[in-house]
Write an enzyme that holds these catalytic residues in place. Sequence first.
Site, PDB file in Angstrom:
ATOM      1  N   CYS A 176       5.347-139.418   8.723  1.00  0.00           N
ATOM      2  CA  CYS A 176       5.017-140.678   8.063  1.00  0.00           C
ATOM      3  C   CYS A 176       5.686-140.785   6.708  1.00  0.00           C
ATOM      4  O   CYS A 176       5.058-140.663   5.653  1.00  0.00           O
ATOM      5  CB  CYS A 176       3.500-140.819   7.943  1.00  0.00           C
ATOM      6  SG  CYS A 176       2.769-141.015   9.561  1.00  0.00           S
ATOM      7  N   GLU A 177       6.982-140.976   6.726  1.00  0.00           N
ATOM      8  CA  GLU A 177       7.812-141.129   5.530  1.00  0.00           C
ATOM      9  C   GLU A 177       9.030-141.925   5.951  1.00  0.00           C
ATOM     10  O   GLU A 177       9.650-141.598   6.968  1.00  0.00           O
ATOM     11  CB  GLU A 177       8.355-139.767   5.066  1.00  0.00           C
ATOM     12  CG  GLU A 177       7.357-138.821   4.477  1.00  0.00           C
ATOM     13  CD  GLU A 177       7.245-138.929   2.969  1.00  0.00           C
ATOM     14  OE1 GLU A 177       8.069-139.640   2.365  1.00  0.00           O
ATOM     15  OE2 GLU A 177       6.344-138.306   2.428  1.00  0.00           O
TER      16      GLU A 177
ATOM     17  N   GLY B  25      29.780-120.375  -1.129  1.00  0.00           N
ATOM     18  CA  GLY B  25      30.130-121.758  -1.441  1.00  0.00           C
ATOM     19  C   GLY B  25      31.134-122.431  -0.540  1.00  0.00           C
ATOM     20  O   GLY B  25      31.306-123.648  -0.618  1.00  0.00           O
TER      21      GLY B  25
ATOM     22  N   GLU C  18      29.492-113.580  -1.090  1.00  0.00           N
ATOM     23  CA  GLU C  18      28.118-113.928  -0.710  1.00  0.00           C
ATOM     24  C   GLU C  18      28.105-115.167   0.178  1.00  0.00           C
ATOM     25  O   GLU C  18      27.516-116.193  -0.178  1.00  0.00           O
ATOM     26  CB  GLU C  18      27.288-114.189  -1.972  1.00  0.00           C
ATOM     27  CG  GLU C  18      27.285-113.039  -2.970  1.00  0.00           C
ATOM     28  CD  GLU C  18      26.726-113.453  -4.337  1.00  0.00           C
ATOM     29  OE1 GLU C  18      26.536-114.659  -4.584  1.00  0.00           O
ATOM     30  OE2 GLU C  18      26.499-112.551  -5.159  1.00  0.00           O
ATOM     31  N   PRO C  19      28.744-115.107   1.335  1.00  0.00           N
ATOM     32  CA  PRO C  19      28.790-116.309   2.170  1.00  0.00           C
ATOM     33  C   PRO C  19      27.447-116.614   2.829  1.00  0.00           C
ATOM     34  O   PRO C  19      26.745-115.699   3.269  1.00  0.00           O
ATOM     35  CB  PRO C  19      29.843-115.968   3.230  1.00  0.00           C
ATOM     36  CG  PRO C  19      29.787-114.486   3.344  1.00  0.00           C
ATOM     37  CD  PRO C  19      29.410-113.965   1.977  1.00  0.00           C
ATOM     38  N   GLY C  20      27.092-117.865   2.870  1.00  0.00           N
ATOM     39  CA  GLY C  20      25.883-118.294   3.568  1.00  0.00           C
ATOM     40  C   GLY C  20      26.253-119.326   4.614  1.00  0.00           C
ATOM     41  O   GLY C  20      26.388-119.051   5.800  1.00  0.00           O
ATOM     42  N   ARG C  21      26.474-120.543   4.134  1.00  0.00           N
ATOM     43  CA  ARG C  21      26.735-121.671   5.031  1.00  0.00           C
ATOM     44  C   ARG C  21      27.890-121.413   6.010  1.00  0.00           C
ATOM     45  O   ARG C  21      27.743-121.640   7.203  1.00  0.00           O
ATOM     46  CB  ARG C  21      27.075-122.890   4.168  1.00  0.00           C
ATOM     47  CG  ARG C  21      27.184-124.183   4.935  1.00  0.00           C
ATOM     48  CD  ARG C  21      27.692-125.293   4.011  1.00  0.00           C
ATOM     49  NE  ARG C  21      26.963-125.324   2.756  1.00  0.00           N
ATOM     50  CZ  ARG C  21      25.829-125.983   2.567  1.00  0.00           C
ATOM     51  NH1 ARG C  21      25.305-126.687   3.536  1.00  0.00           N
ATOM     52  NH2 ARG C  21      25.230-125.957   1.398  1.00  0.00           N
TER      53      ARG C  21
HETATM   54  C1  LIG Z   1      23.159-119.969  -2.265  1.00  0.00           C
HETATM   55  C2  LIG Z   1      23.989-118.882  -2.799  1.00  0.00           C
HETATM   56  C3  LIG Z   1      25.008-118.322  -2.026  1.00  0.00           C
HETATM   57  C4  LIG Z   1      25.393-118.853  -0.663  1.00  0.00           C
HETATM   58  O1  LIG Z   1      26.036-120.072  -0.791  1.00  0.00           O
HETATM   59  P1  LIG Z   1      26.743-120.789   0.474  1.00  0.00           P
HETATM   60  O2  LIG Z   1      27.225-122.071  -0.079  1.00  0.00           O
HETATM   61  O3  LIG Z   1      25.726-120.941   1.519  1.00  0.00           O
HETATM   62  O4  LIG Z   1      27.863-119.900   0.905  1.00  0.00           O
HETATM   63  C5  LIG Z   1      25.717-117.266  -2.566  1.00  0.00           C
HETATM   64  N1  LIG Z   1      25.433-116.776  -3.793  1.00  0.00           N
HETATM   65  C6  LIG Z   1      24.459-117.286  -4.568  1.00  0.00           C
HETATM   66  C7  LIG Z   1      24.208-116.714  -5.897  1.00  0.00           C
HETATM   67  C8  LIG Z   1      23.713-118.359  -4.096  1.00  0.00           C
HETATM   68  O5  LIG Z   1      22.753-118.886  -4.878  1.00  0.00           O
END
Ligand SMILES: *Cc1c(COP(=O)(O)O)cnc(C)c1O
Length: 426
Positions: free
Chosen positions: A351-352, A245, A280-283
């Site tokens: 086309c949007e 997050g 759980e880092p993503g972004r």
């Molecule tokens: C999407 C998600 C993440 C990653 O979130 P980011 O905002 O990208 O860090 C981590 N844990 C869970 C459960 C998610 O659904």
Amino acid sequence: MPQKKKPEEIPAFAYRRGSLYAGPIALETLARRFGTPLYVYRWEAIAAAYGAYEAALAGQPHLICAAVKANGNLALLQRLARLGSGFDIVSGGELQRVRRAGGDPGKVVFSGVGKTAAEMDAALAAGILLFNVESEGELELLAARAAAARRRARFGLRVNPNIAAATHPHISTGLRRHKFGLETAAAVALYRRAAGFSWLEAAGISFHIGSQILDPEPFGAALDRILKIVDKLPARPRWLDIGGGLGIAYREGERAPSIAAYLTPLRRRLAGAGFTLLLEPGRRLLAPAGVLLTRALYRKRNGGREFLIVDAGHNDLIRPVLYDAYHRILPARRPKPGARARPVDVVGPVCETADFFARDRRLPPVAPGELLAILDAGAYGYVLASNYNARPRPAEVLVAGGRARLIRRRETIDDLLRLERQVRSA
Ligand SMILES: *Cc1c(COP(=O)(O)O)cnc(C)c1O
């Protein structure tokens, strides 16, 4: 001694001698070699962000589980696995990706509100670390599948801490009205109930309050709520999962907390508490390390508005449309000093009317044929791409150690048509 640069401060892309580079390679060179639209990732930026998480957690038992849904490319997962990363998955397909990439199933956390029996079976067979359970029905099904397979299922409960975090409503998840997690009372009751299932092992508690959060405060508030819940549980879980997050600065002048500024207050709250922290880092890990390269096709004026039409569409990067997201756009050739910026709408060929990357964006004059880089596209970019308008999805290139490698080839029309069958009319 010169102060050592913090590892997370490595910019993935920068102007050198008037052109935008990924390490030693000009983006224009990559666009010529691989075509456009093109996703380009810079490995060193991902590794530095990963290193910043590790550094901020030194001395605190932890496991980083990169969120596969942000970017699941096998080459990236493979390299993350080599750094020691685990993975947060939200489907059986993502489990397959992790395994193909050589990731350790023993470092996999399975999140999501809608796990099917087949997905549970696959995850049990793989021996994943933890199921993050989000409902009573899910726990019952997990107990049944684990018993049938005669395999122990370690689970954690995802609690909905009812914390509002300032972000786009589509990516906010931590409020009671959202579909995610369990309410406090339900979580405590379920933890008690789980003791009655012989193949279940209560091992964790988790929260994930949303994405692109730029204020560290709600994370601390969520953690405080979780710690209060832990006190009510029959046994203390080993794993405390704080989700992902953390946001990034998408806009010019926007400020995002550093990884250390986000983690240090959380660490302090957890000092000596005996948990193993899961993240759980993503972004934050992946977005700044990627760009989408696109070439300008045409300029036109309509109704007093200026349009710049480019060869990428919202099928290639949907964030501006889906989340009102702002992505910086840089010309690959640095504009001359004093070039007058004018507001333009940067739009794609789909086309949007919703097919845009920016509206009223002040850009220096961009001529047809010029290359543009849409920044911060390393997360929730390619993974959300579609084939709308029969558009093959872009290629992906990884720049690592000064070399550029194709990590996913561009789709062909044959790829798109392969699954379809024509039926003869009667
Ligand atoms: C999407 C998600 C993440 C990653 O979130 P980011 O905002 O990208 O860090 C981590 N844990 C869970 C459960 C998610 O659904």
